[in-house]
Design a protein around this motif. Structure first.
Motif, PDB file in Angstrom:
ATOM      1  N   ILE A  89       0.857  -1.189   0.000  1.00 24.67           N
ATOM      2  CA  ILE A  89       0.000   0.000   0.000  1.00 24.67           C
ATOM      3  C   ILE A  89       0.893   1.240   0.000  1.00 24.67           C
ATOM      4  O   ILE A  89       1.683   1.455   0.922  1.00 24.67           O
ATOM      5  N   ALA A  90       0.792   2.010  -1.063  1.00 26.52           N
ATOM      6  CA  ALA A  90       1.519   3.275  -1.141  1.00 26.52           C
ATOM      7  C   ALA A  90       0.658   4.349  -0.482  1.00 26.52           C
ATOM      8  O   ALA A  90      -0.474   4.592  -0.901  1.00 26.52           O
ATOM      9  N   VAL A  91       1.197   4.945   0.561  1.00 27.47           N
ATOM     10  CA  VAL A  91       0.500   6.043   1.235  1.00 27.47           C
ATOM     11  C   VAL A  91       0.976   7.345   0.591  1.00 27.47           C
ATOM     12  O   VAL A  91       2.173   7.646   0.579  1.00 27.47           O
ATOM     13  N   LEU A  92       0.031   8.090   0.048  1.00 30.50           N
ATOM     14  CA  LEU A  92       0.332   9.337  -0.641  1.00 30.50           C
ATOM     15  C   LEU A  92      -0.351  10.490   0.076  1.00 30.50           C
ATOM     16  O   LEU A  92      -1.407  10.306   0.701  1.00 30.50           O
ATOM     17  N   GLY A  93       0.240  11.683  -0.012  1.00 27.40           N
ATOM     18  CA  GLY A  93      -0.380  12.872   0.559  1.00 27.40           C
ATOM     19  C   GLY A  93      -0.895  13.766  -0.553  1.00 27.40           C
ATOM     20  O   GLY A  93      -0.157  14.112  -1.478  1.00 27.40           O
ATOM     21  N   ASP A  94      -2.166  14.128  -0.481  1.00 33.53           N
ATOM     22  CA  ASP A  94      -2.784  14.989  -1.482  1.00 33.53           C
ATOM     23  C   ASP A  94      -2.461  16.445  -1.146  1.00 33.53           C
ATOM     24  O   ASP A  94      -2.969  17.000  -0.170  1.00 33.53           O
ATOM     25  N   LEU A  95      -1.622  17.070  -1.956  1.00 34.81           N
ATOM     26  CA  LEU A  95      -1.216  18.453  -1.722  1.00 34.81           C
ATOM     27  C   LEU A  95      -2.340  19.440  -2.024  1.00 34.81           C
ATOM     28  O   LEU A  95      -2.216  20.629  -1.713  1.00 34.81           O
ATOM     29  N   MET A 167       8.065   1.038   4.630  1.00 33.65           N
ATOM     30  CA  MET A 167       9.270   1.156   3.818  1.00 33.65           C
ATOM     31  C   MET A 167       9.433   2.590   3.323  1.00 33.65           C
ATOM     32  O   MET A 167       8.609   3.090   2.551  1.00 33.65           O
ATOM     33  N   ALA A 168      10.489   3.233   3.788  1.00 32.49           N
ATOM     34  CA  ALA A 168      10.866   4.537   3.246  1.00 32.49           C
ATOM     35  C   ALA A 168      11.981   4.380   2.228  1.00 32.49           C
ATOM     36  O   ALA A 168      12.300   5.317   1.494  1.00 32.49           O
ATOM     37  N   GLY A 169      12.568   3.171   2.181  1.00 32.28           N
ATOM     38  CA  GLY A 169      13.680   2.900   1.276  1.00 32.28           C
ATOM     39  C   GLY A 169      13.205   2.510  -0.118  1.00 32.28           C
ATOM     40  O   GLY A 169      13.061   1.317  -0.418  1.00 32.28           O
ATOM     41  N   TYR A 170      12.925   3.502  -0.937  1.00 31.72           N
ATOM     42  CA  TYR A 170      12.568   3.276  -2.334  1.00 31.72           C
ATOM     43  C   TYR A 170      12.831   4.564  -3.102  1.00 31.72           C
ATOM     44  O   TYR A 170      12.958   5.643  -2.510  1.00 31.72           O
ATOM     45  N   ASP A 171      12.920   4.458  -4.406  1.00 31.20           N
ATOM     46  CA  ASP A 171      13.198   5.623  -5.246  1.00 31.20           C
ATOM     47  C   ASP A 171      11.872   6.320  -5.555  1.00 31.20           C
ATOM     48  O   ASP A 171      11.101   5.864  -6.404  1.00 31.20           O
ATOM     49  N   LYS A 172      11.621   7.416  -4.863  1.00 31.09           N
ATOM     50  CA  LYS A 172      10.337   8.093  -5.001  1.00 31.09           C
ATOM     51  C   LYS A 172      10.115   8.640  -6.412  1.00 31.09           C
ATOM     52  O   LYS A 172       8.994   8.605  -6.935  1.00 31.09           O
ATOM     53  N   GLN A 173      11.172   9.131  -7.016  1.00 37.34           N
ATOM     54  CA  GLN A 173      11.035   9.675  -8.366  1.00 37.34           C
ATOM     55  C   GLN A 173      10.649   8.581  -9.355  1.00 37.34           C
ATOM     56  O   GLN A 173       9.718   8.733 -10.157  1.00 37.34           O
ATOM     57  N   LYS A 174      11.358   7.460  -9.285  1.00 38.00           N
ATOM     58  CA  LYS A 174      11.039   6.350 -10.186  1.00 38.00           C
ATOM     59  C   LYS A 174       9.657   5.779  -9.887  1.00 38.00           C
ATOM     60  O   LYS A 174       8.934   5.355 -10.798  1.00 38.00           O
ATOM     61  N   PHE A 175       9.276   5.770  -8.612  1.00 41.37           N
ATOM     62  CA  PHE A 175       7.963   5.258  -8.239  1.00 41.37           C
ATOM     63  C   PHE A 175       6.857   6.096  -8.868  1.00 41.37           C
ATOM     64  O   PHE A 175       5.910   5.560  -9.457  1.00 41.37           O
ATOM     65  N   THR A 176       6.955   7.402  -8.726  1.00 42.63           N
ATOM     66  CA  THR A 176       5.913   8.267  -9.286  1.00 42.63           C
ATOM     67  C   THR A 176       5.852   8.160 -10.804  1.00 42.63           C
ATOM     68  O   THR A 176       4.769   8.179 -11.391  1.00 42.63           O
ATOM     69  N   GLU A 177       6.998   8.010 -11.431  1.00 40.31           N
ATOM     70  CA  GLU A 177       7.020   7.872 -12.894  1.00 40.31           C
ATOM     71  C   GLU A 177       6.421   6.532 -13.324  1.00 40.31           C
ATOM     72  O   GLU A 177       5.599   6.468 -14.250  1.00 40.31           O
ATOM     73  N   ALA A 178       6.814   5.459 -12.647  1.00 38.95           N
ATOM     74  CA  ALA A 178       6.373   4.114 -13.050  1.00 38.95           C
ATOM     75  C   ALA A 178       4.881   3.910 -12.841  1.00 38.95           C
ATOM     76  O   ALA A 178       4.242   3.159 -13.590  1.00 38.95           O
ATOM     77  N   PHE A 179       4.314   4.576 -11.825  1.00 39.17           N
ATOM     78  CA  PHE A 179       2.905   4.352 -11.507  1.00 39.17           C
ATOM     79  C   PHE A 179       2.016   5.546 -11.866  1.00 39.17           C
ATOM     80  O   PHE A 179       0.860   5.612 -11.453  1.00 39.17           O
ATOM     81  N   ARG A 184       0.505  16.310  -7.855  1.00 43.86           N
ATOM     82  CA  ARG A 184      -0.477  16.635  -6.812  1.00 43.86           C
ATOM     83  C   ARG A 184      -0.254  15.786  -5.566  1.00 43.86           C
ATOM     84  O   ARG A 184      -0.630  16.193  -4.470  1.00 43.86           O
ATOM     85  N   TYR A 185       0.363  14.613  -5.725  1.00 49.63           N
ATOM     86  CA  TYR A 185       0.480  13.657  -4.629  1.00 49.63           C
ATOM     87  C   TYR A 185       1.937  13.485  -4.206  1.00 49.63           C
ATOM     88  O   TYR A 185       2.816  13.274  -5.051  1.00 49.63           O
ATOM     89  N   ALA A 186       2.178  13.564  -2.919  1.00 51.85           N
ATOM     90  CA  ALA A 186       3.520  13.372  -2.368  1.00 51.85           C
ATOM     91  C   ALA A 186       3.617  11.976  -1.768  1.00 51.85           C
ATOM     92  O   ALA A 186       2.849  11.642  -0.859  1.00 51.85           O
ATOM     93  N   PRO A 187       4.527  11.128  -2.257  1.00 50.45           N
ATOM     94  CA  PRO A 187       4.695   9.805  -1.645  1.00 50.45           C
ATOM     95  C   PRO A 187       5.178   9.935  -0.207  1.00 50.45           C
ATOM     96  O   PRO A 187       6.114  10.683   0.074  1.00 50.45           O
ATOM     97  N   VAL A 188       4.512   9.228   0.687  1.00 47.08           N
ATOM     98  CA  VAL A 188       4.888   9.250   2.101  1.00 47.08           C
ATOM     99  C   VAL A 188       5.684   7.995   2.456  1.00 47.08           C
ATOM    100  O   VAL A 188       6.803   8.074   2.948  1.00 47.08           O
ATOM    101  N   MET A 189       5.104   6.831   2.189  1.00 47.70           N
ATOM    102  CA  MET A 189       5.813   5.574   2.412  1.00 47.70           C
ATOM    103  C   MET A 189       5.075   4.430   1.729  1.00 47.70           C
ATOM    104  O   MET A 189       3.923   4.596   1.294  1.00 47.70           O
ATOM    105  N   LEU A 190       5.747   3.298   1.631  1.00 42.14           N
ATOM    106  CA  LEU A 190       5.139   2.058   1.183  1.00 42.14           C
ATOM    107  C   LEU A 190       4.960   1.166   2.403  1.00 42.14           C
ATOM    108  O   LEU A 190       5.822   1.134   3.289  1.00 42.14           O
ATOM    109  N   ILE A 191       3.840   0.440   2.440  1.00 44.09           N
ATOM    110  CA  ILE A 191       3.599  -0.488   3.546  1.00 44.09           C
ATOM    111  C   ILE A 191       3.212  -1.844   2.963  1.00 44.09           C
ATOM    112  O   ILE A 191       2.184  -1.972   2.295  1.00 44.09           O
TER     113      ILE A 191
END
Length: 220
Positions: A89-95, A167-179, A184-191
């Motif tokens: 579950i990717a927890v994202l923050g809606d800016l 999990m905070a250990g992931y590439d946030k830039q690549k994550f946002t691009e891949a998915f 508008r959304y800031a990645p917070v963490m993966l669970i």
């Protein structure tokens, strides 16, 4: 002056058991699948977490497809729980969570929690406040609220017999691009969530006197 110390009730004891039994689990039984219905129930309870102005800026991207978990694996630095767990579950923050203010406070009116004029004044106040806030202040709010909801998610999962690991250990830039996640959304963490194949390691905590101070901080 005496201070009463009531004995914990069964409900309280159950809650404390959940807290004590939660572990960061990194090895999952890949045969265990949590249904989307149950994941939705878990997330429904999760959203009872508090948030600034009750704007509830959390958004959840549930990744349960084997193909997409494989896609996520290298982005999460090949942590095996990504593919072994039932879901990530990717927890994202809606800016731009302020855009939901009218709906949120309208629901409060419909539920009888506040009069319509109070809701209207809240919407106007917070809309004005958020429009004048610097972007980094809004980002800090969604990170704070995202942390609160993430902890709630892990405790709800444990209460239902499942295991998690943040999990905070992931590439946030690549994550946002891949998915395909917009700015508008800031990645917070993966669970990761599922059933442990191996129990999480027990850990220790600092003595409470090392981390708690009453009324003033020590001079160091």
């Amino acid at each position: 002056m005496s201070v009463s110390q009531p004995s914990p009730t069964m409900e309280q004891q159950s809650f404390f058991d959940v807290i004590r039994e939660r572990r960061s689990v990194r090895s999952y039984d890949p045969e265990v699948k949590i249904s989307r219905e149950e994941l939705t129930e878990i997330l429904q309870e999760t959203t009872l977490a508090p948030s600034a102005a009750n704007l509830q800026p959390w958004r959840f991207l549930v990744i349960d497809s084997p193909e997409l978990k494989q896609k996520l694996l290298p982005i999460a630095f090949n942590q095996q729980q990504v593919v072994e767990a039932s879901a990530v579950i990717a927890v994202l923050g809606d800016l731009e969570s302020i855009r939901m203010a009218e709906k949120i406070y309208g629901q409060a009116v419909d539920a009888g929690f506040m009069p319509a004029d109070t809701a209207k004044s809240f919407v106007e106040r917070y809309t004005g406040m958020y429009s004048s806030m610097p972007p980094e202040a809004i980002r800090q709010i969604v990170y704070t609220d995202g942390g609160l909801v993430s902890m709630q998610l892990m405790l709800v999962a444990r209460a239902k017999g499942y295991d998690t690991v943040p999990m905070a250990g992931y590439d946030k830039q690549k994550f946002t691009e891949a998915f395909g996640i917009s700015d508008r959304y800031a990645p917070v963490m993966l669970i990761a969530i599922g059933k442990a194949a191996k129990p999480g390691h027990p850990t220790t905590r600092l003595p409470i006197e090392d981390v708690t101070f009453f009324n003033e901080m020590p001079n160091e």
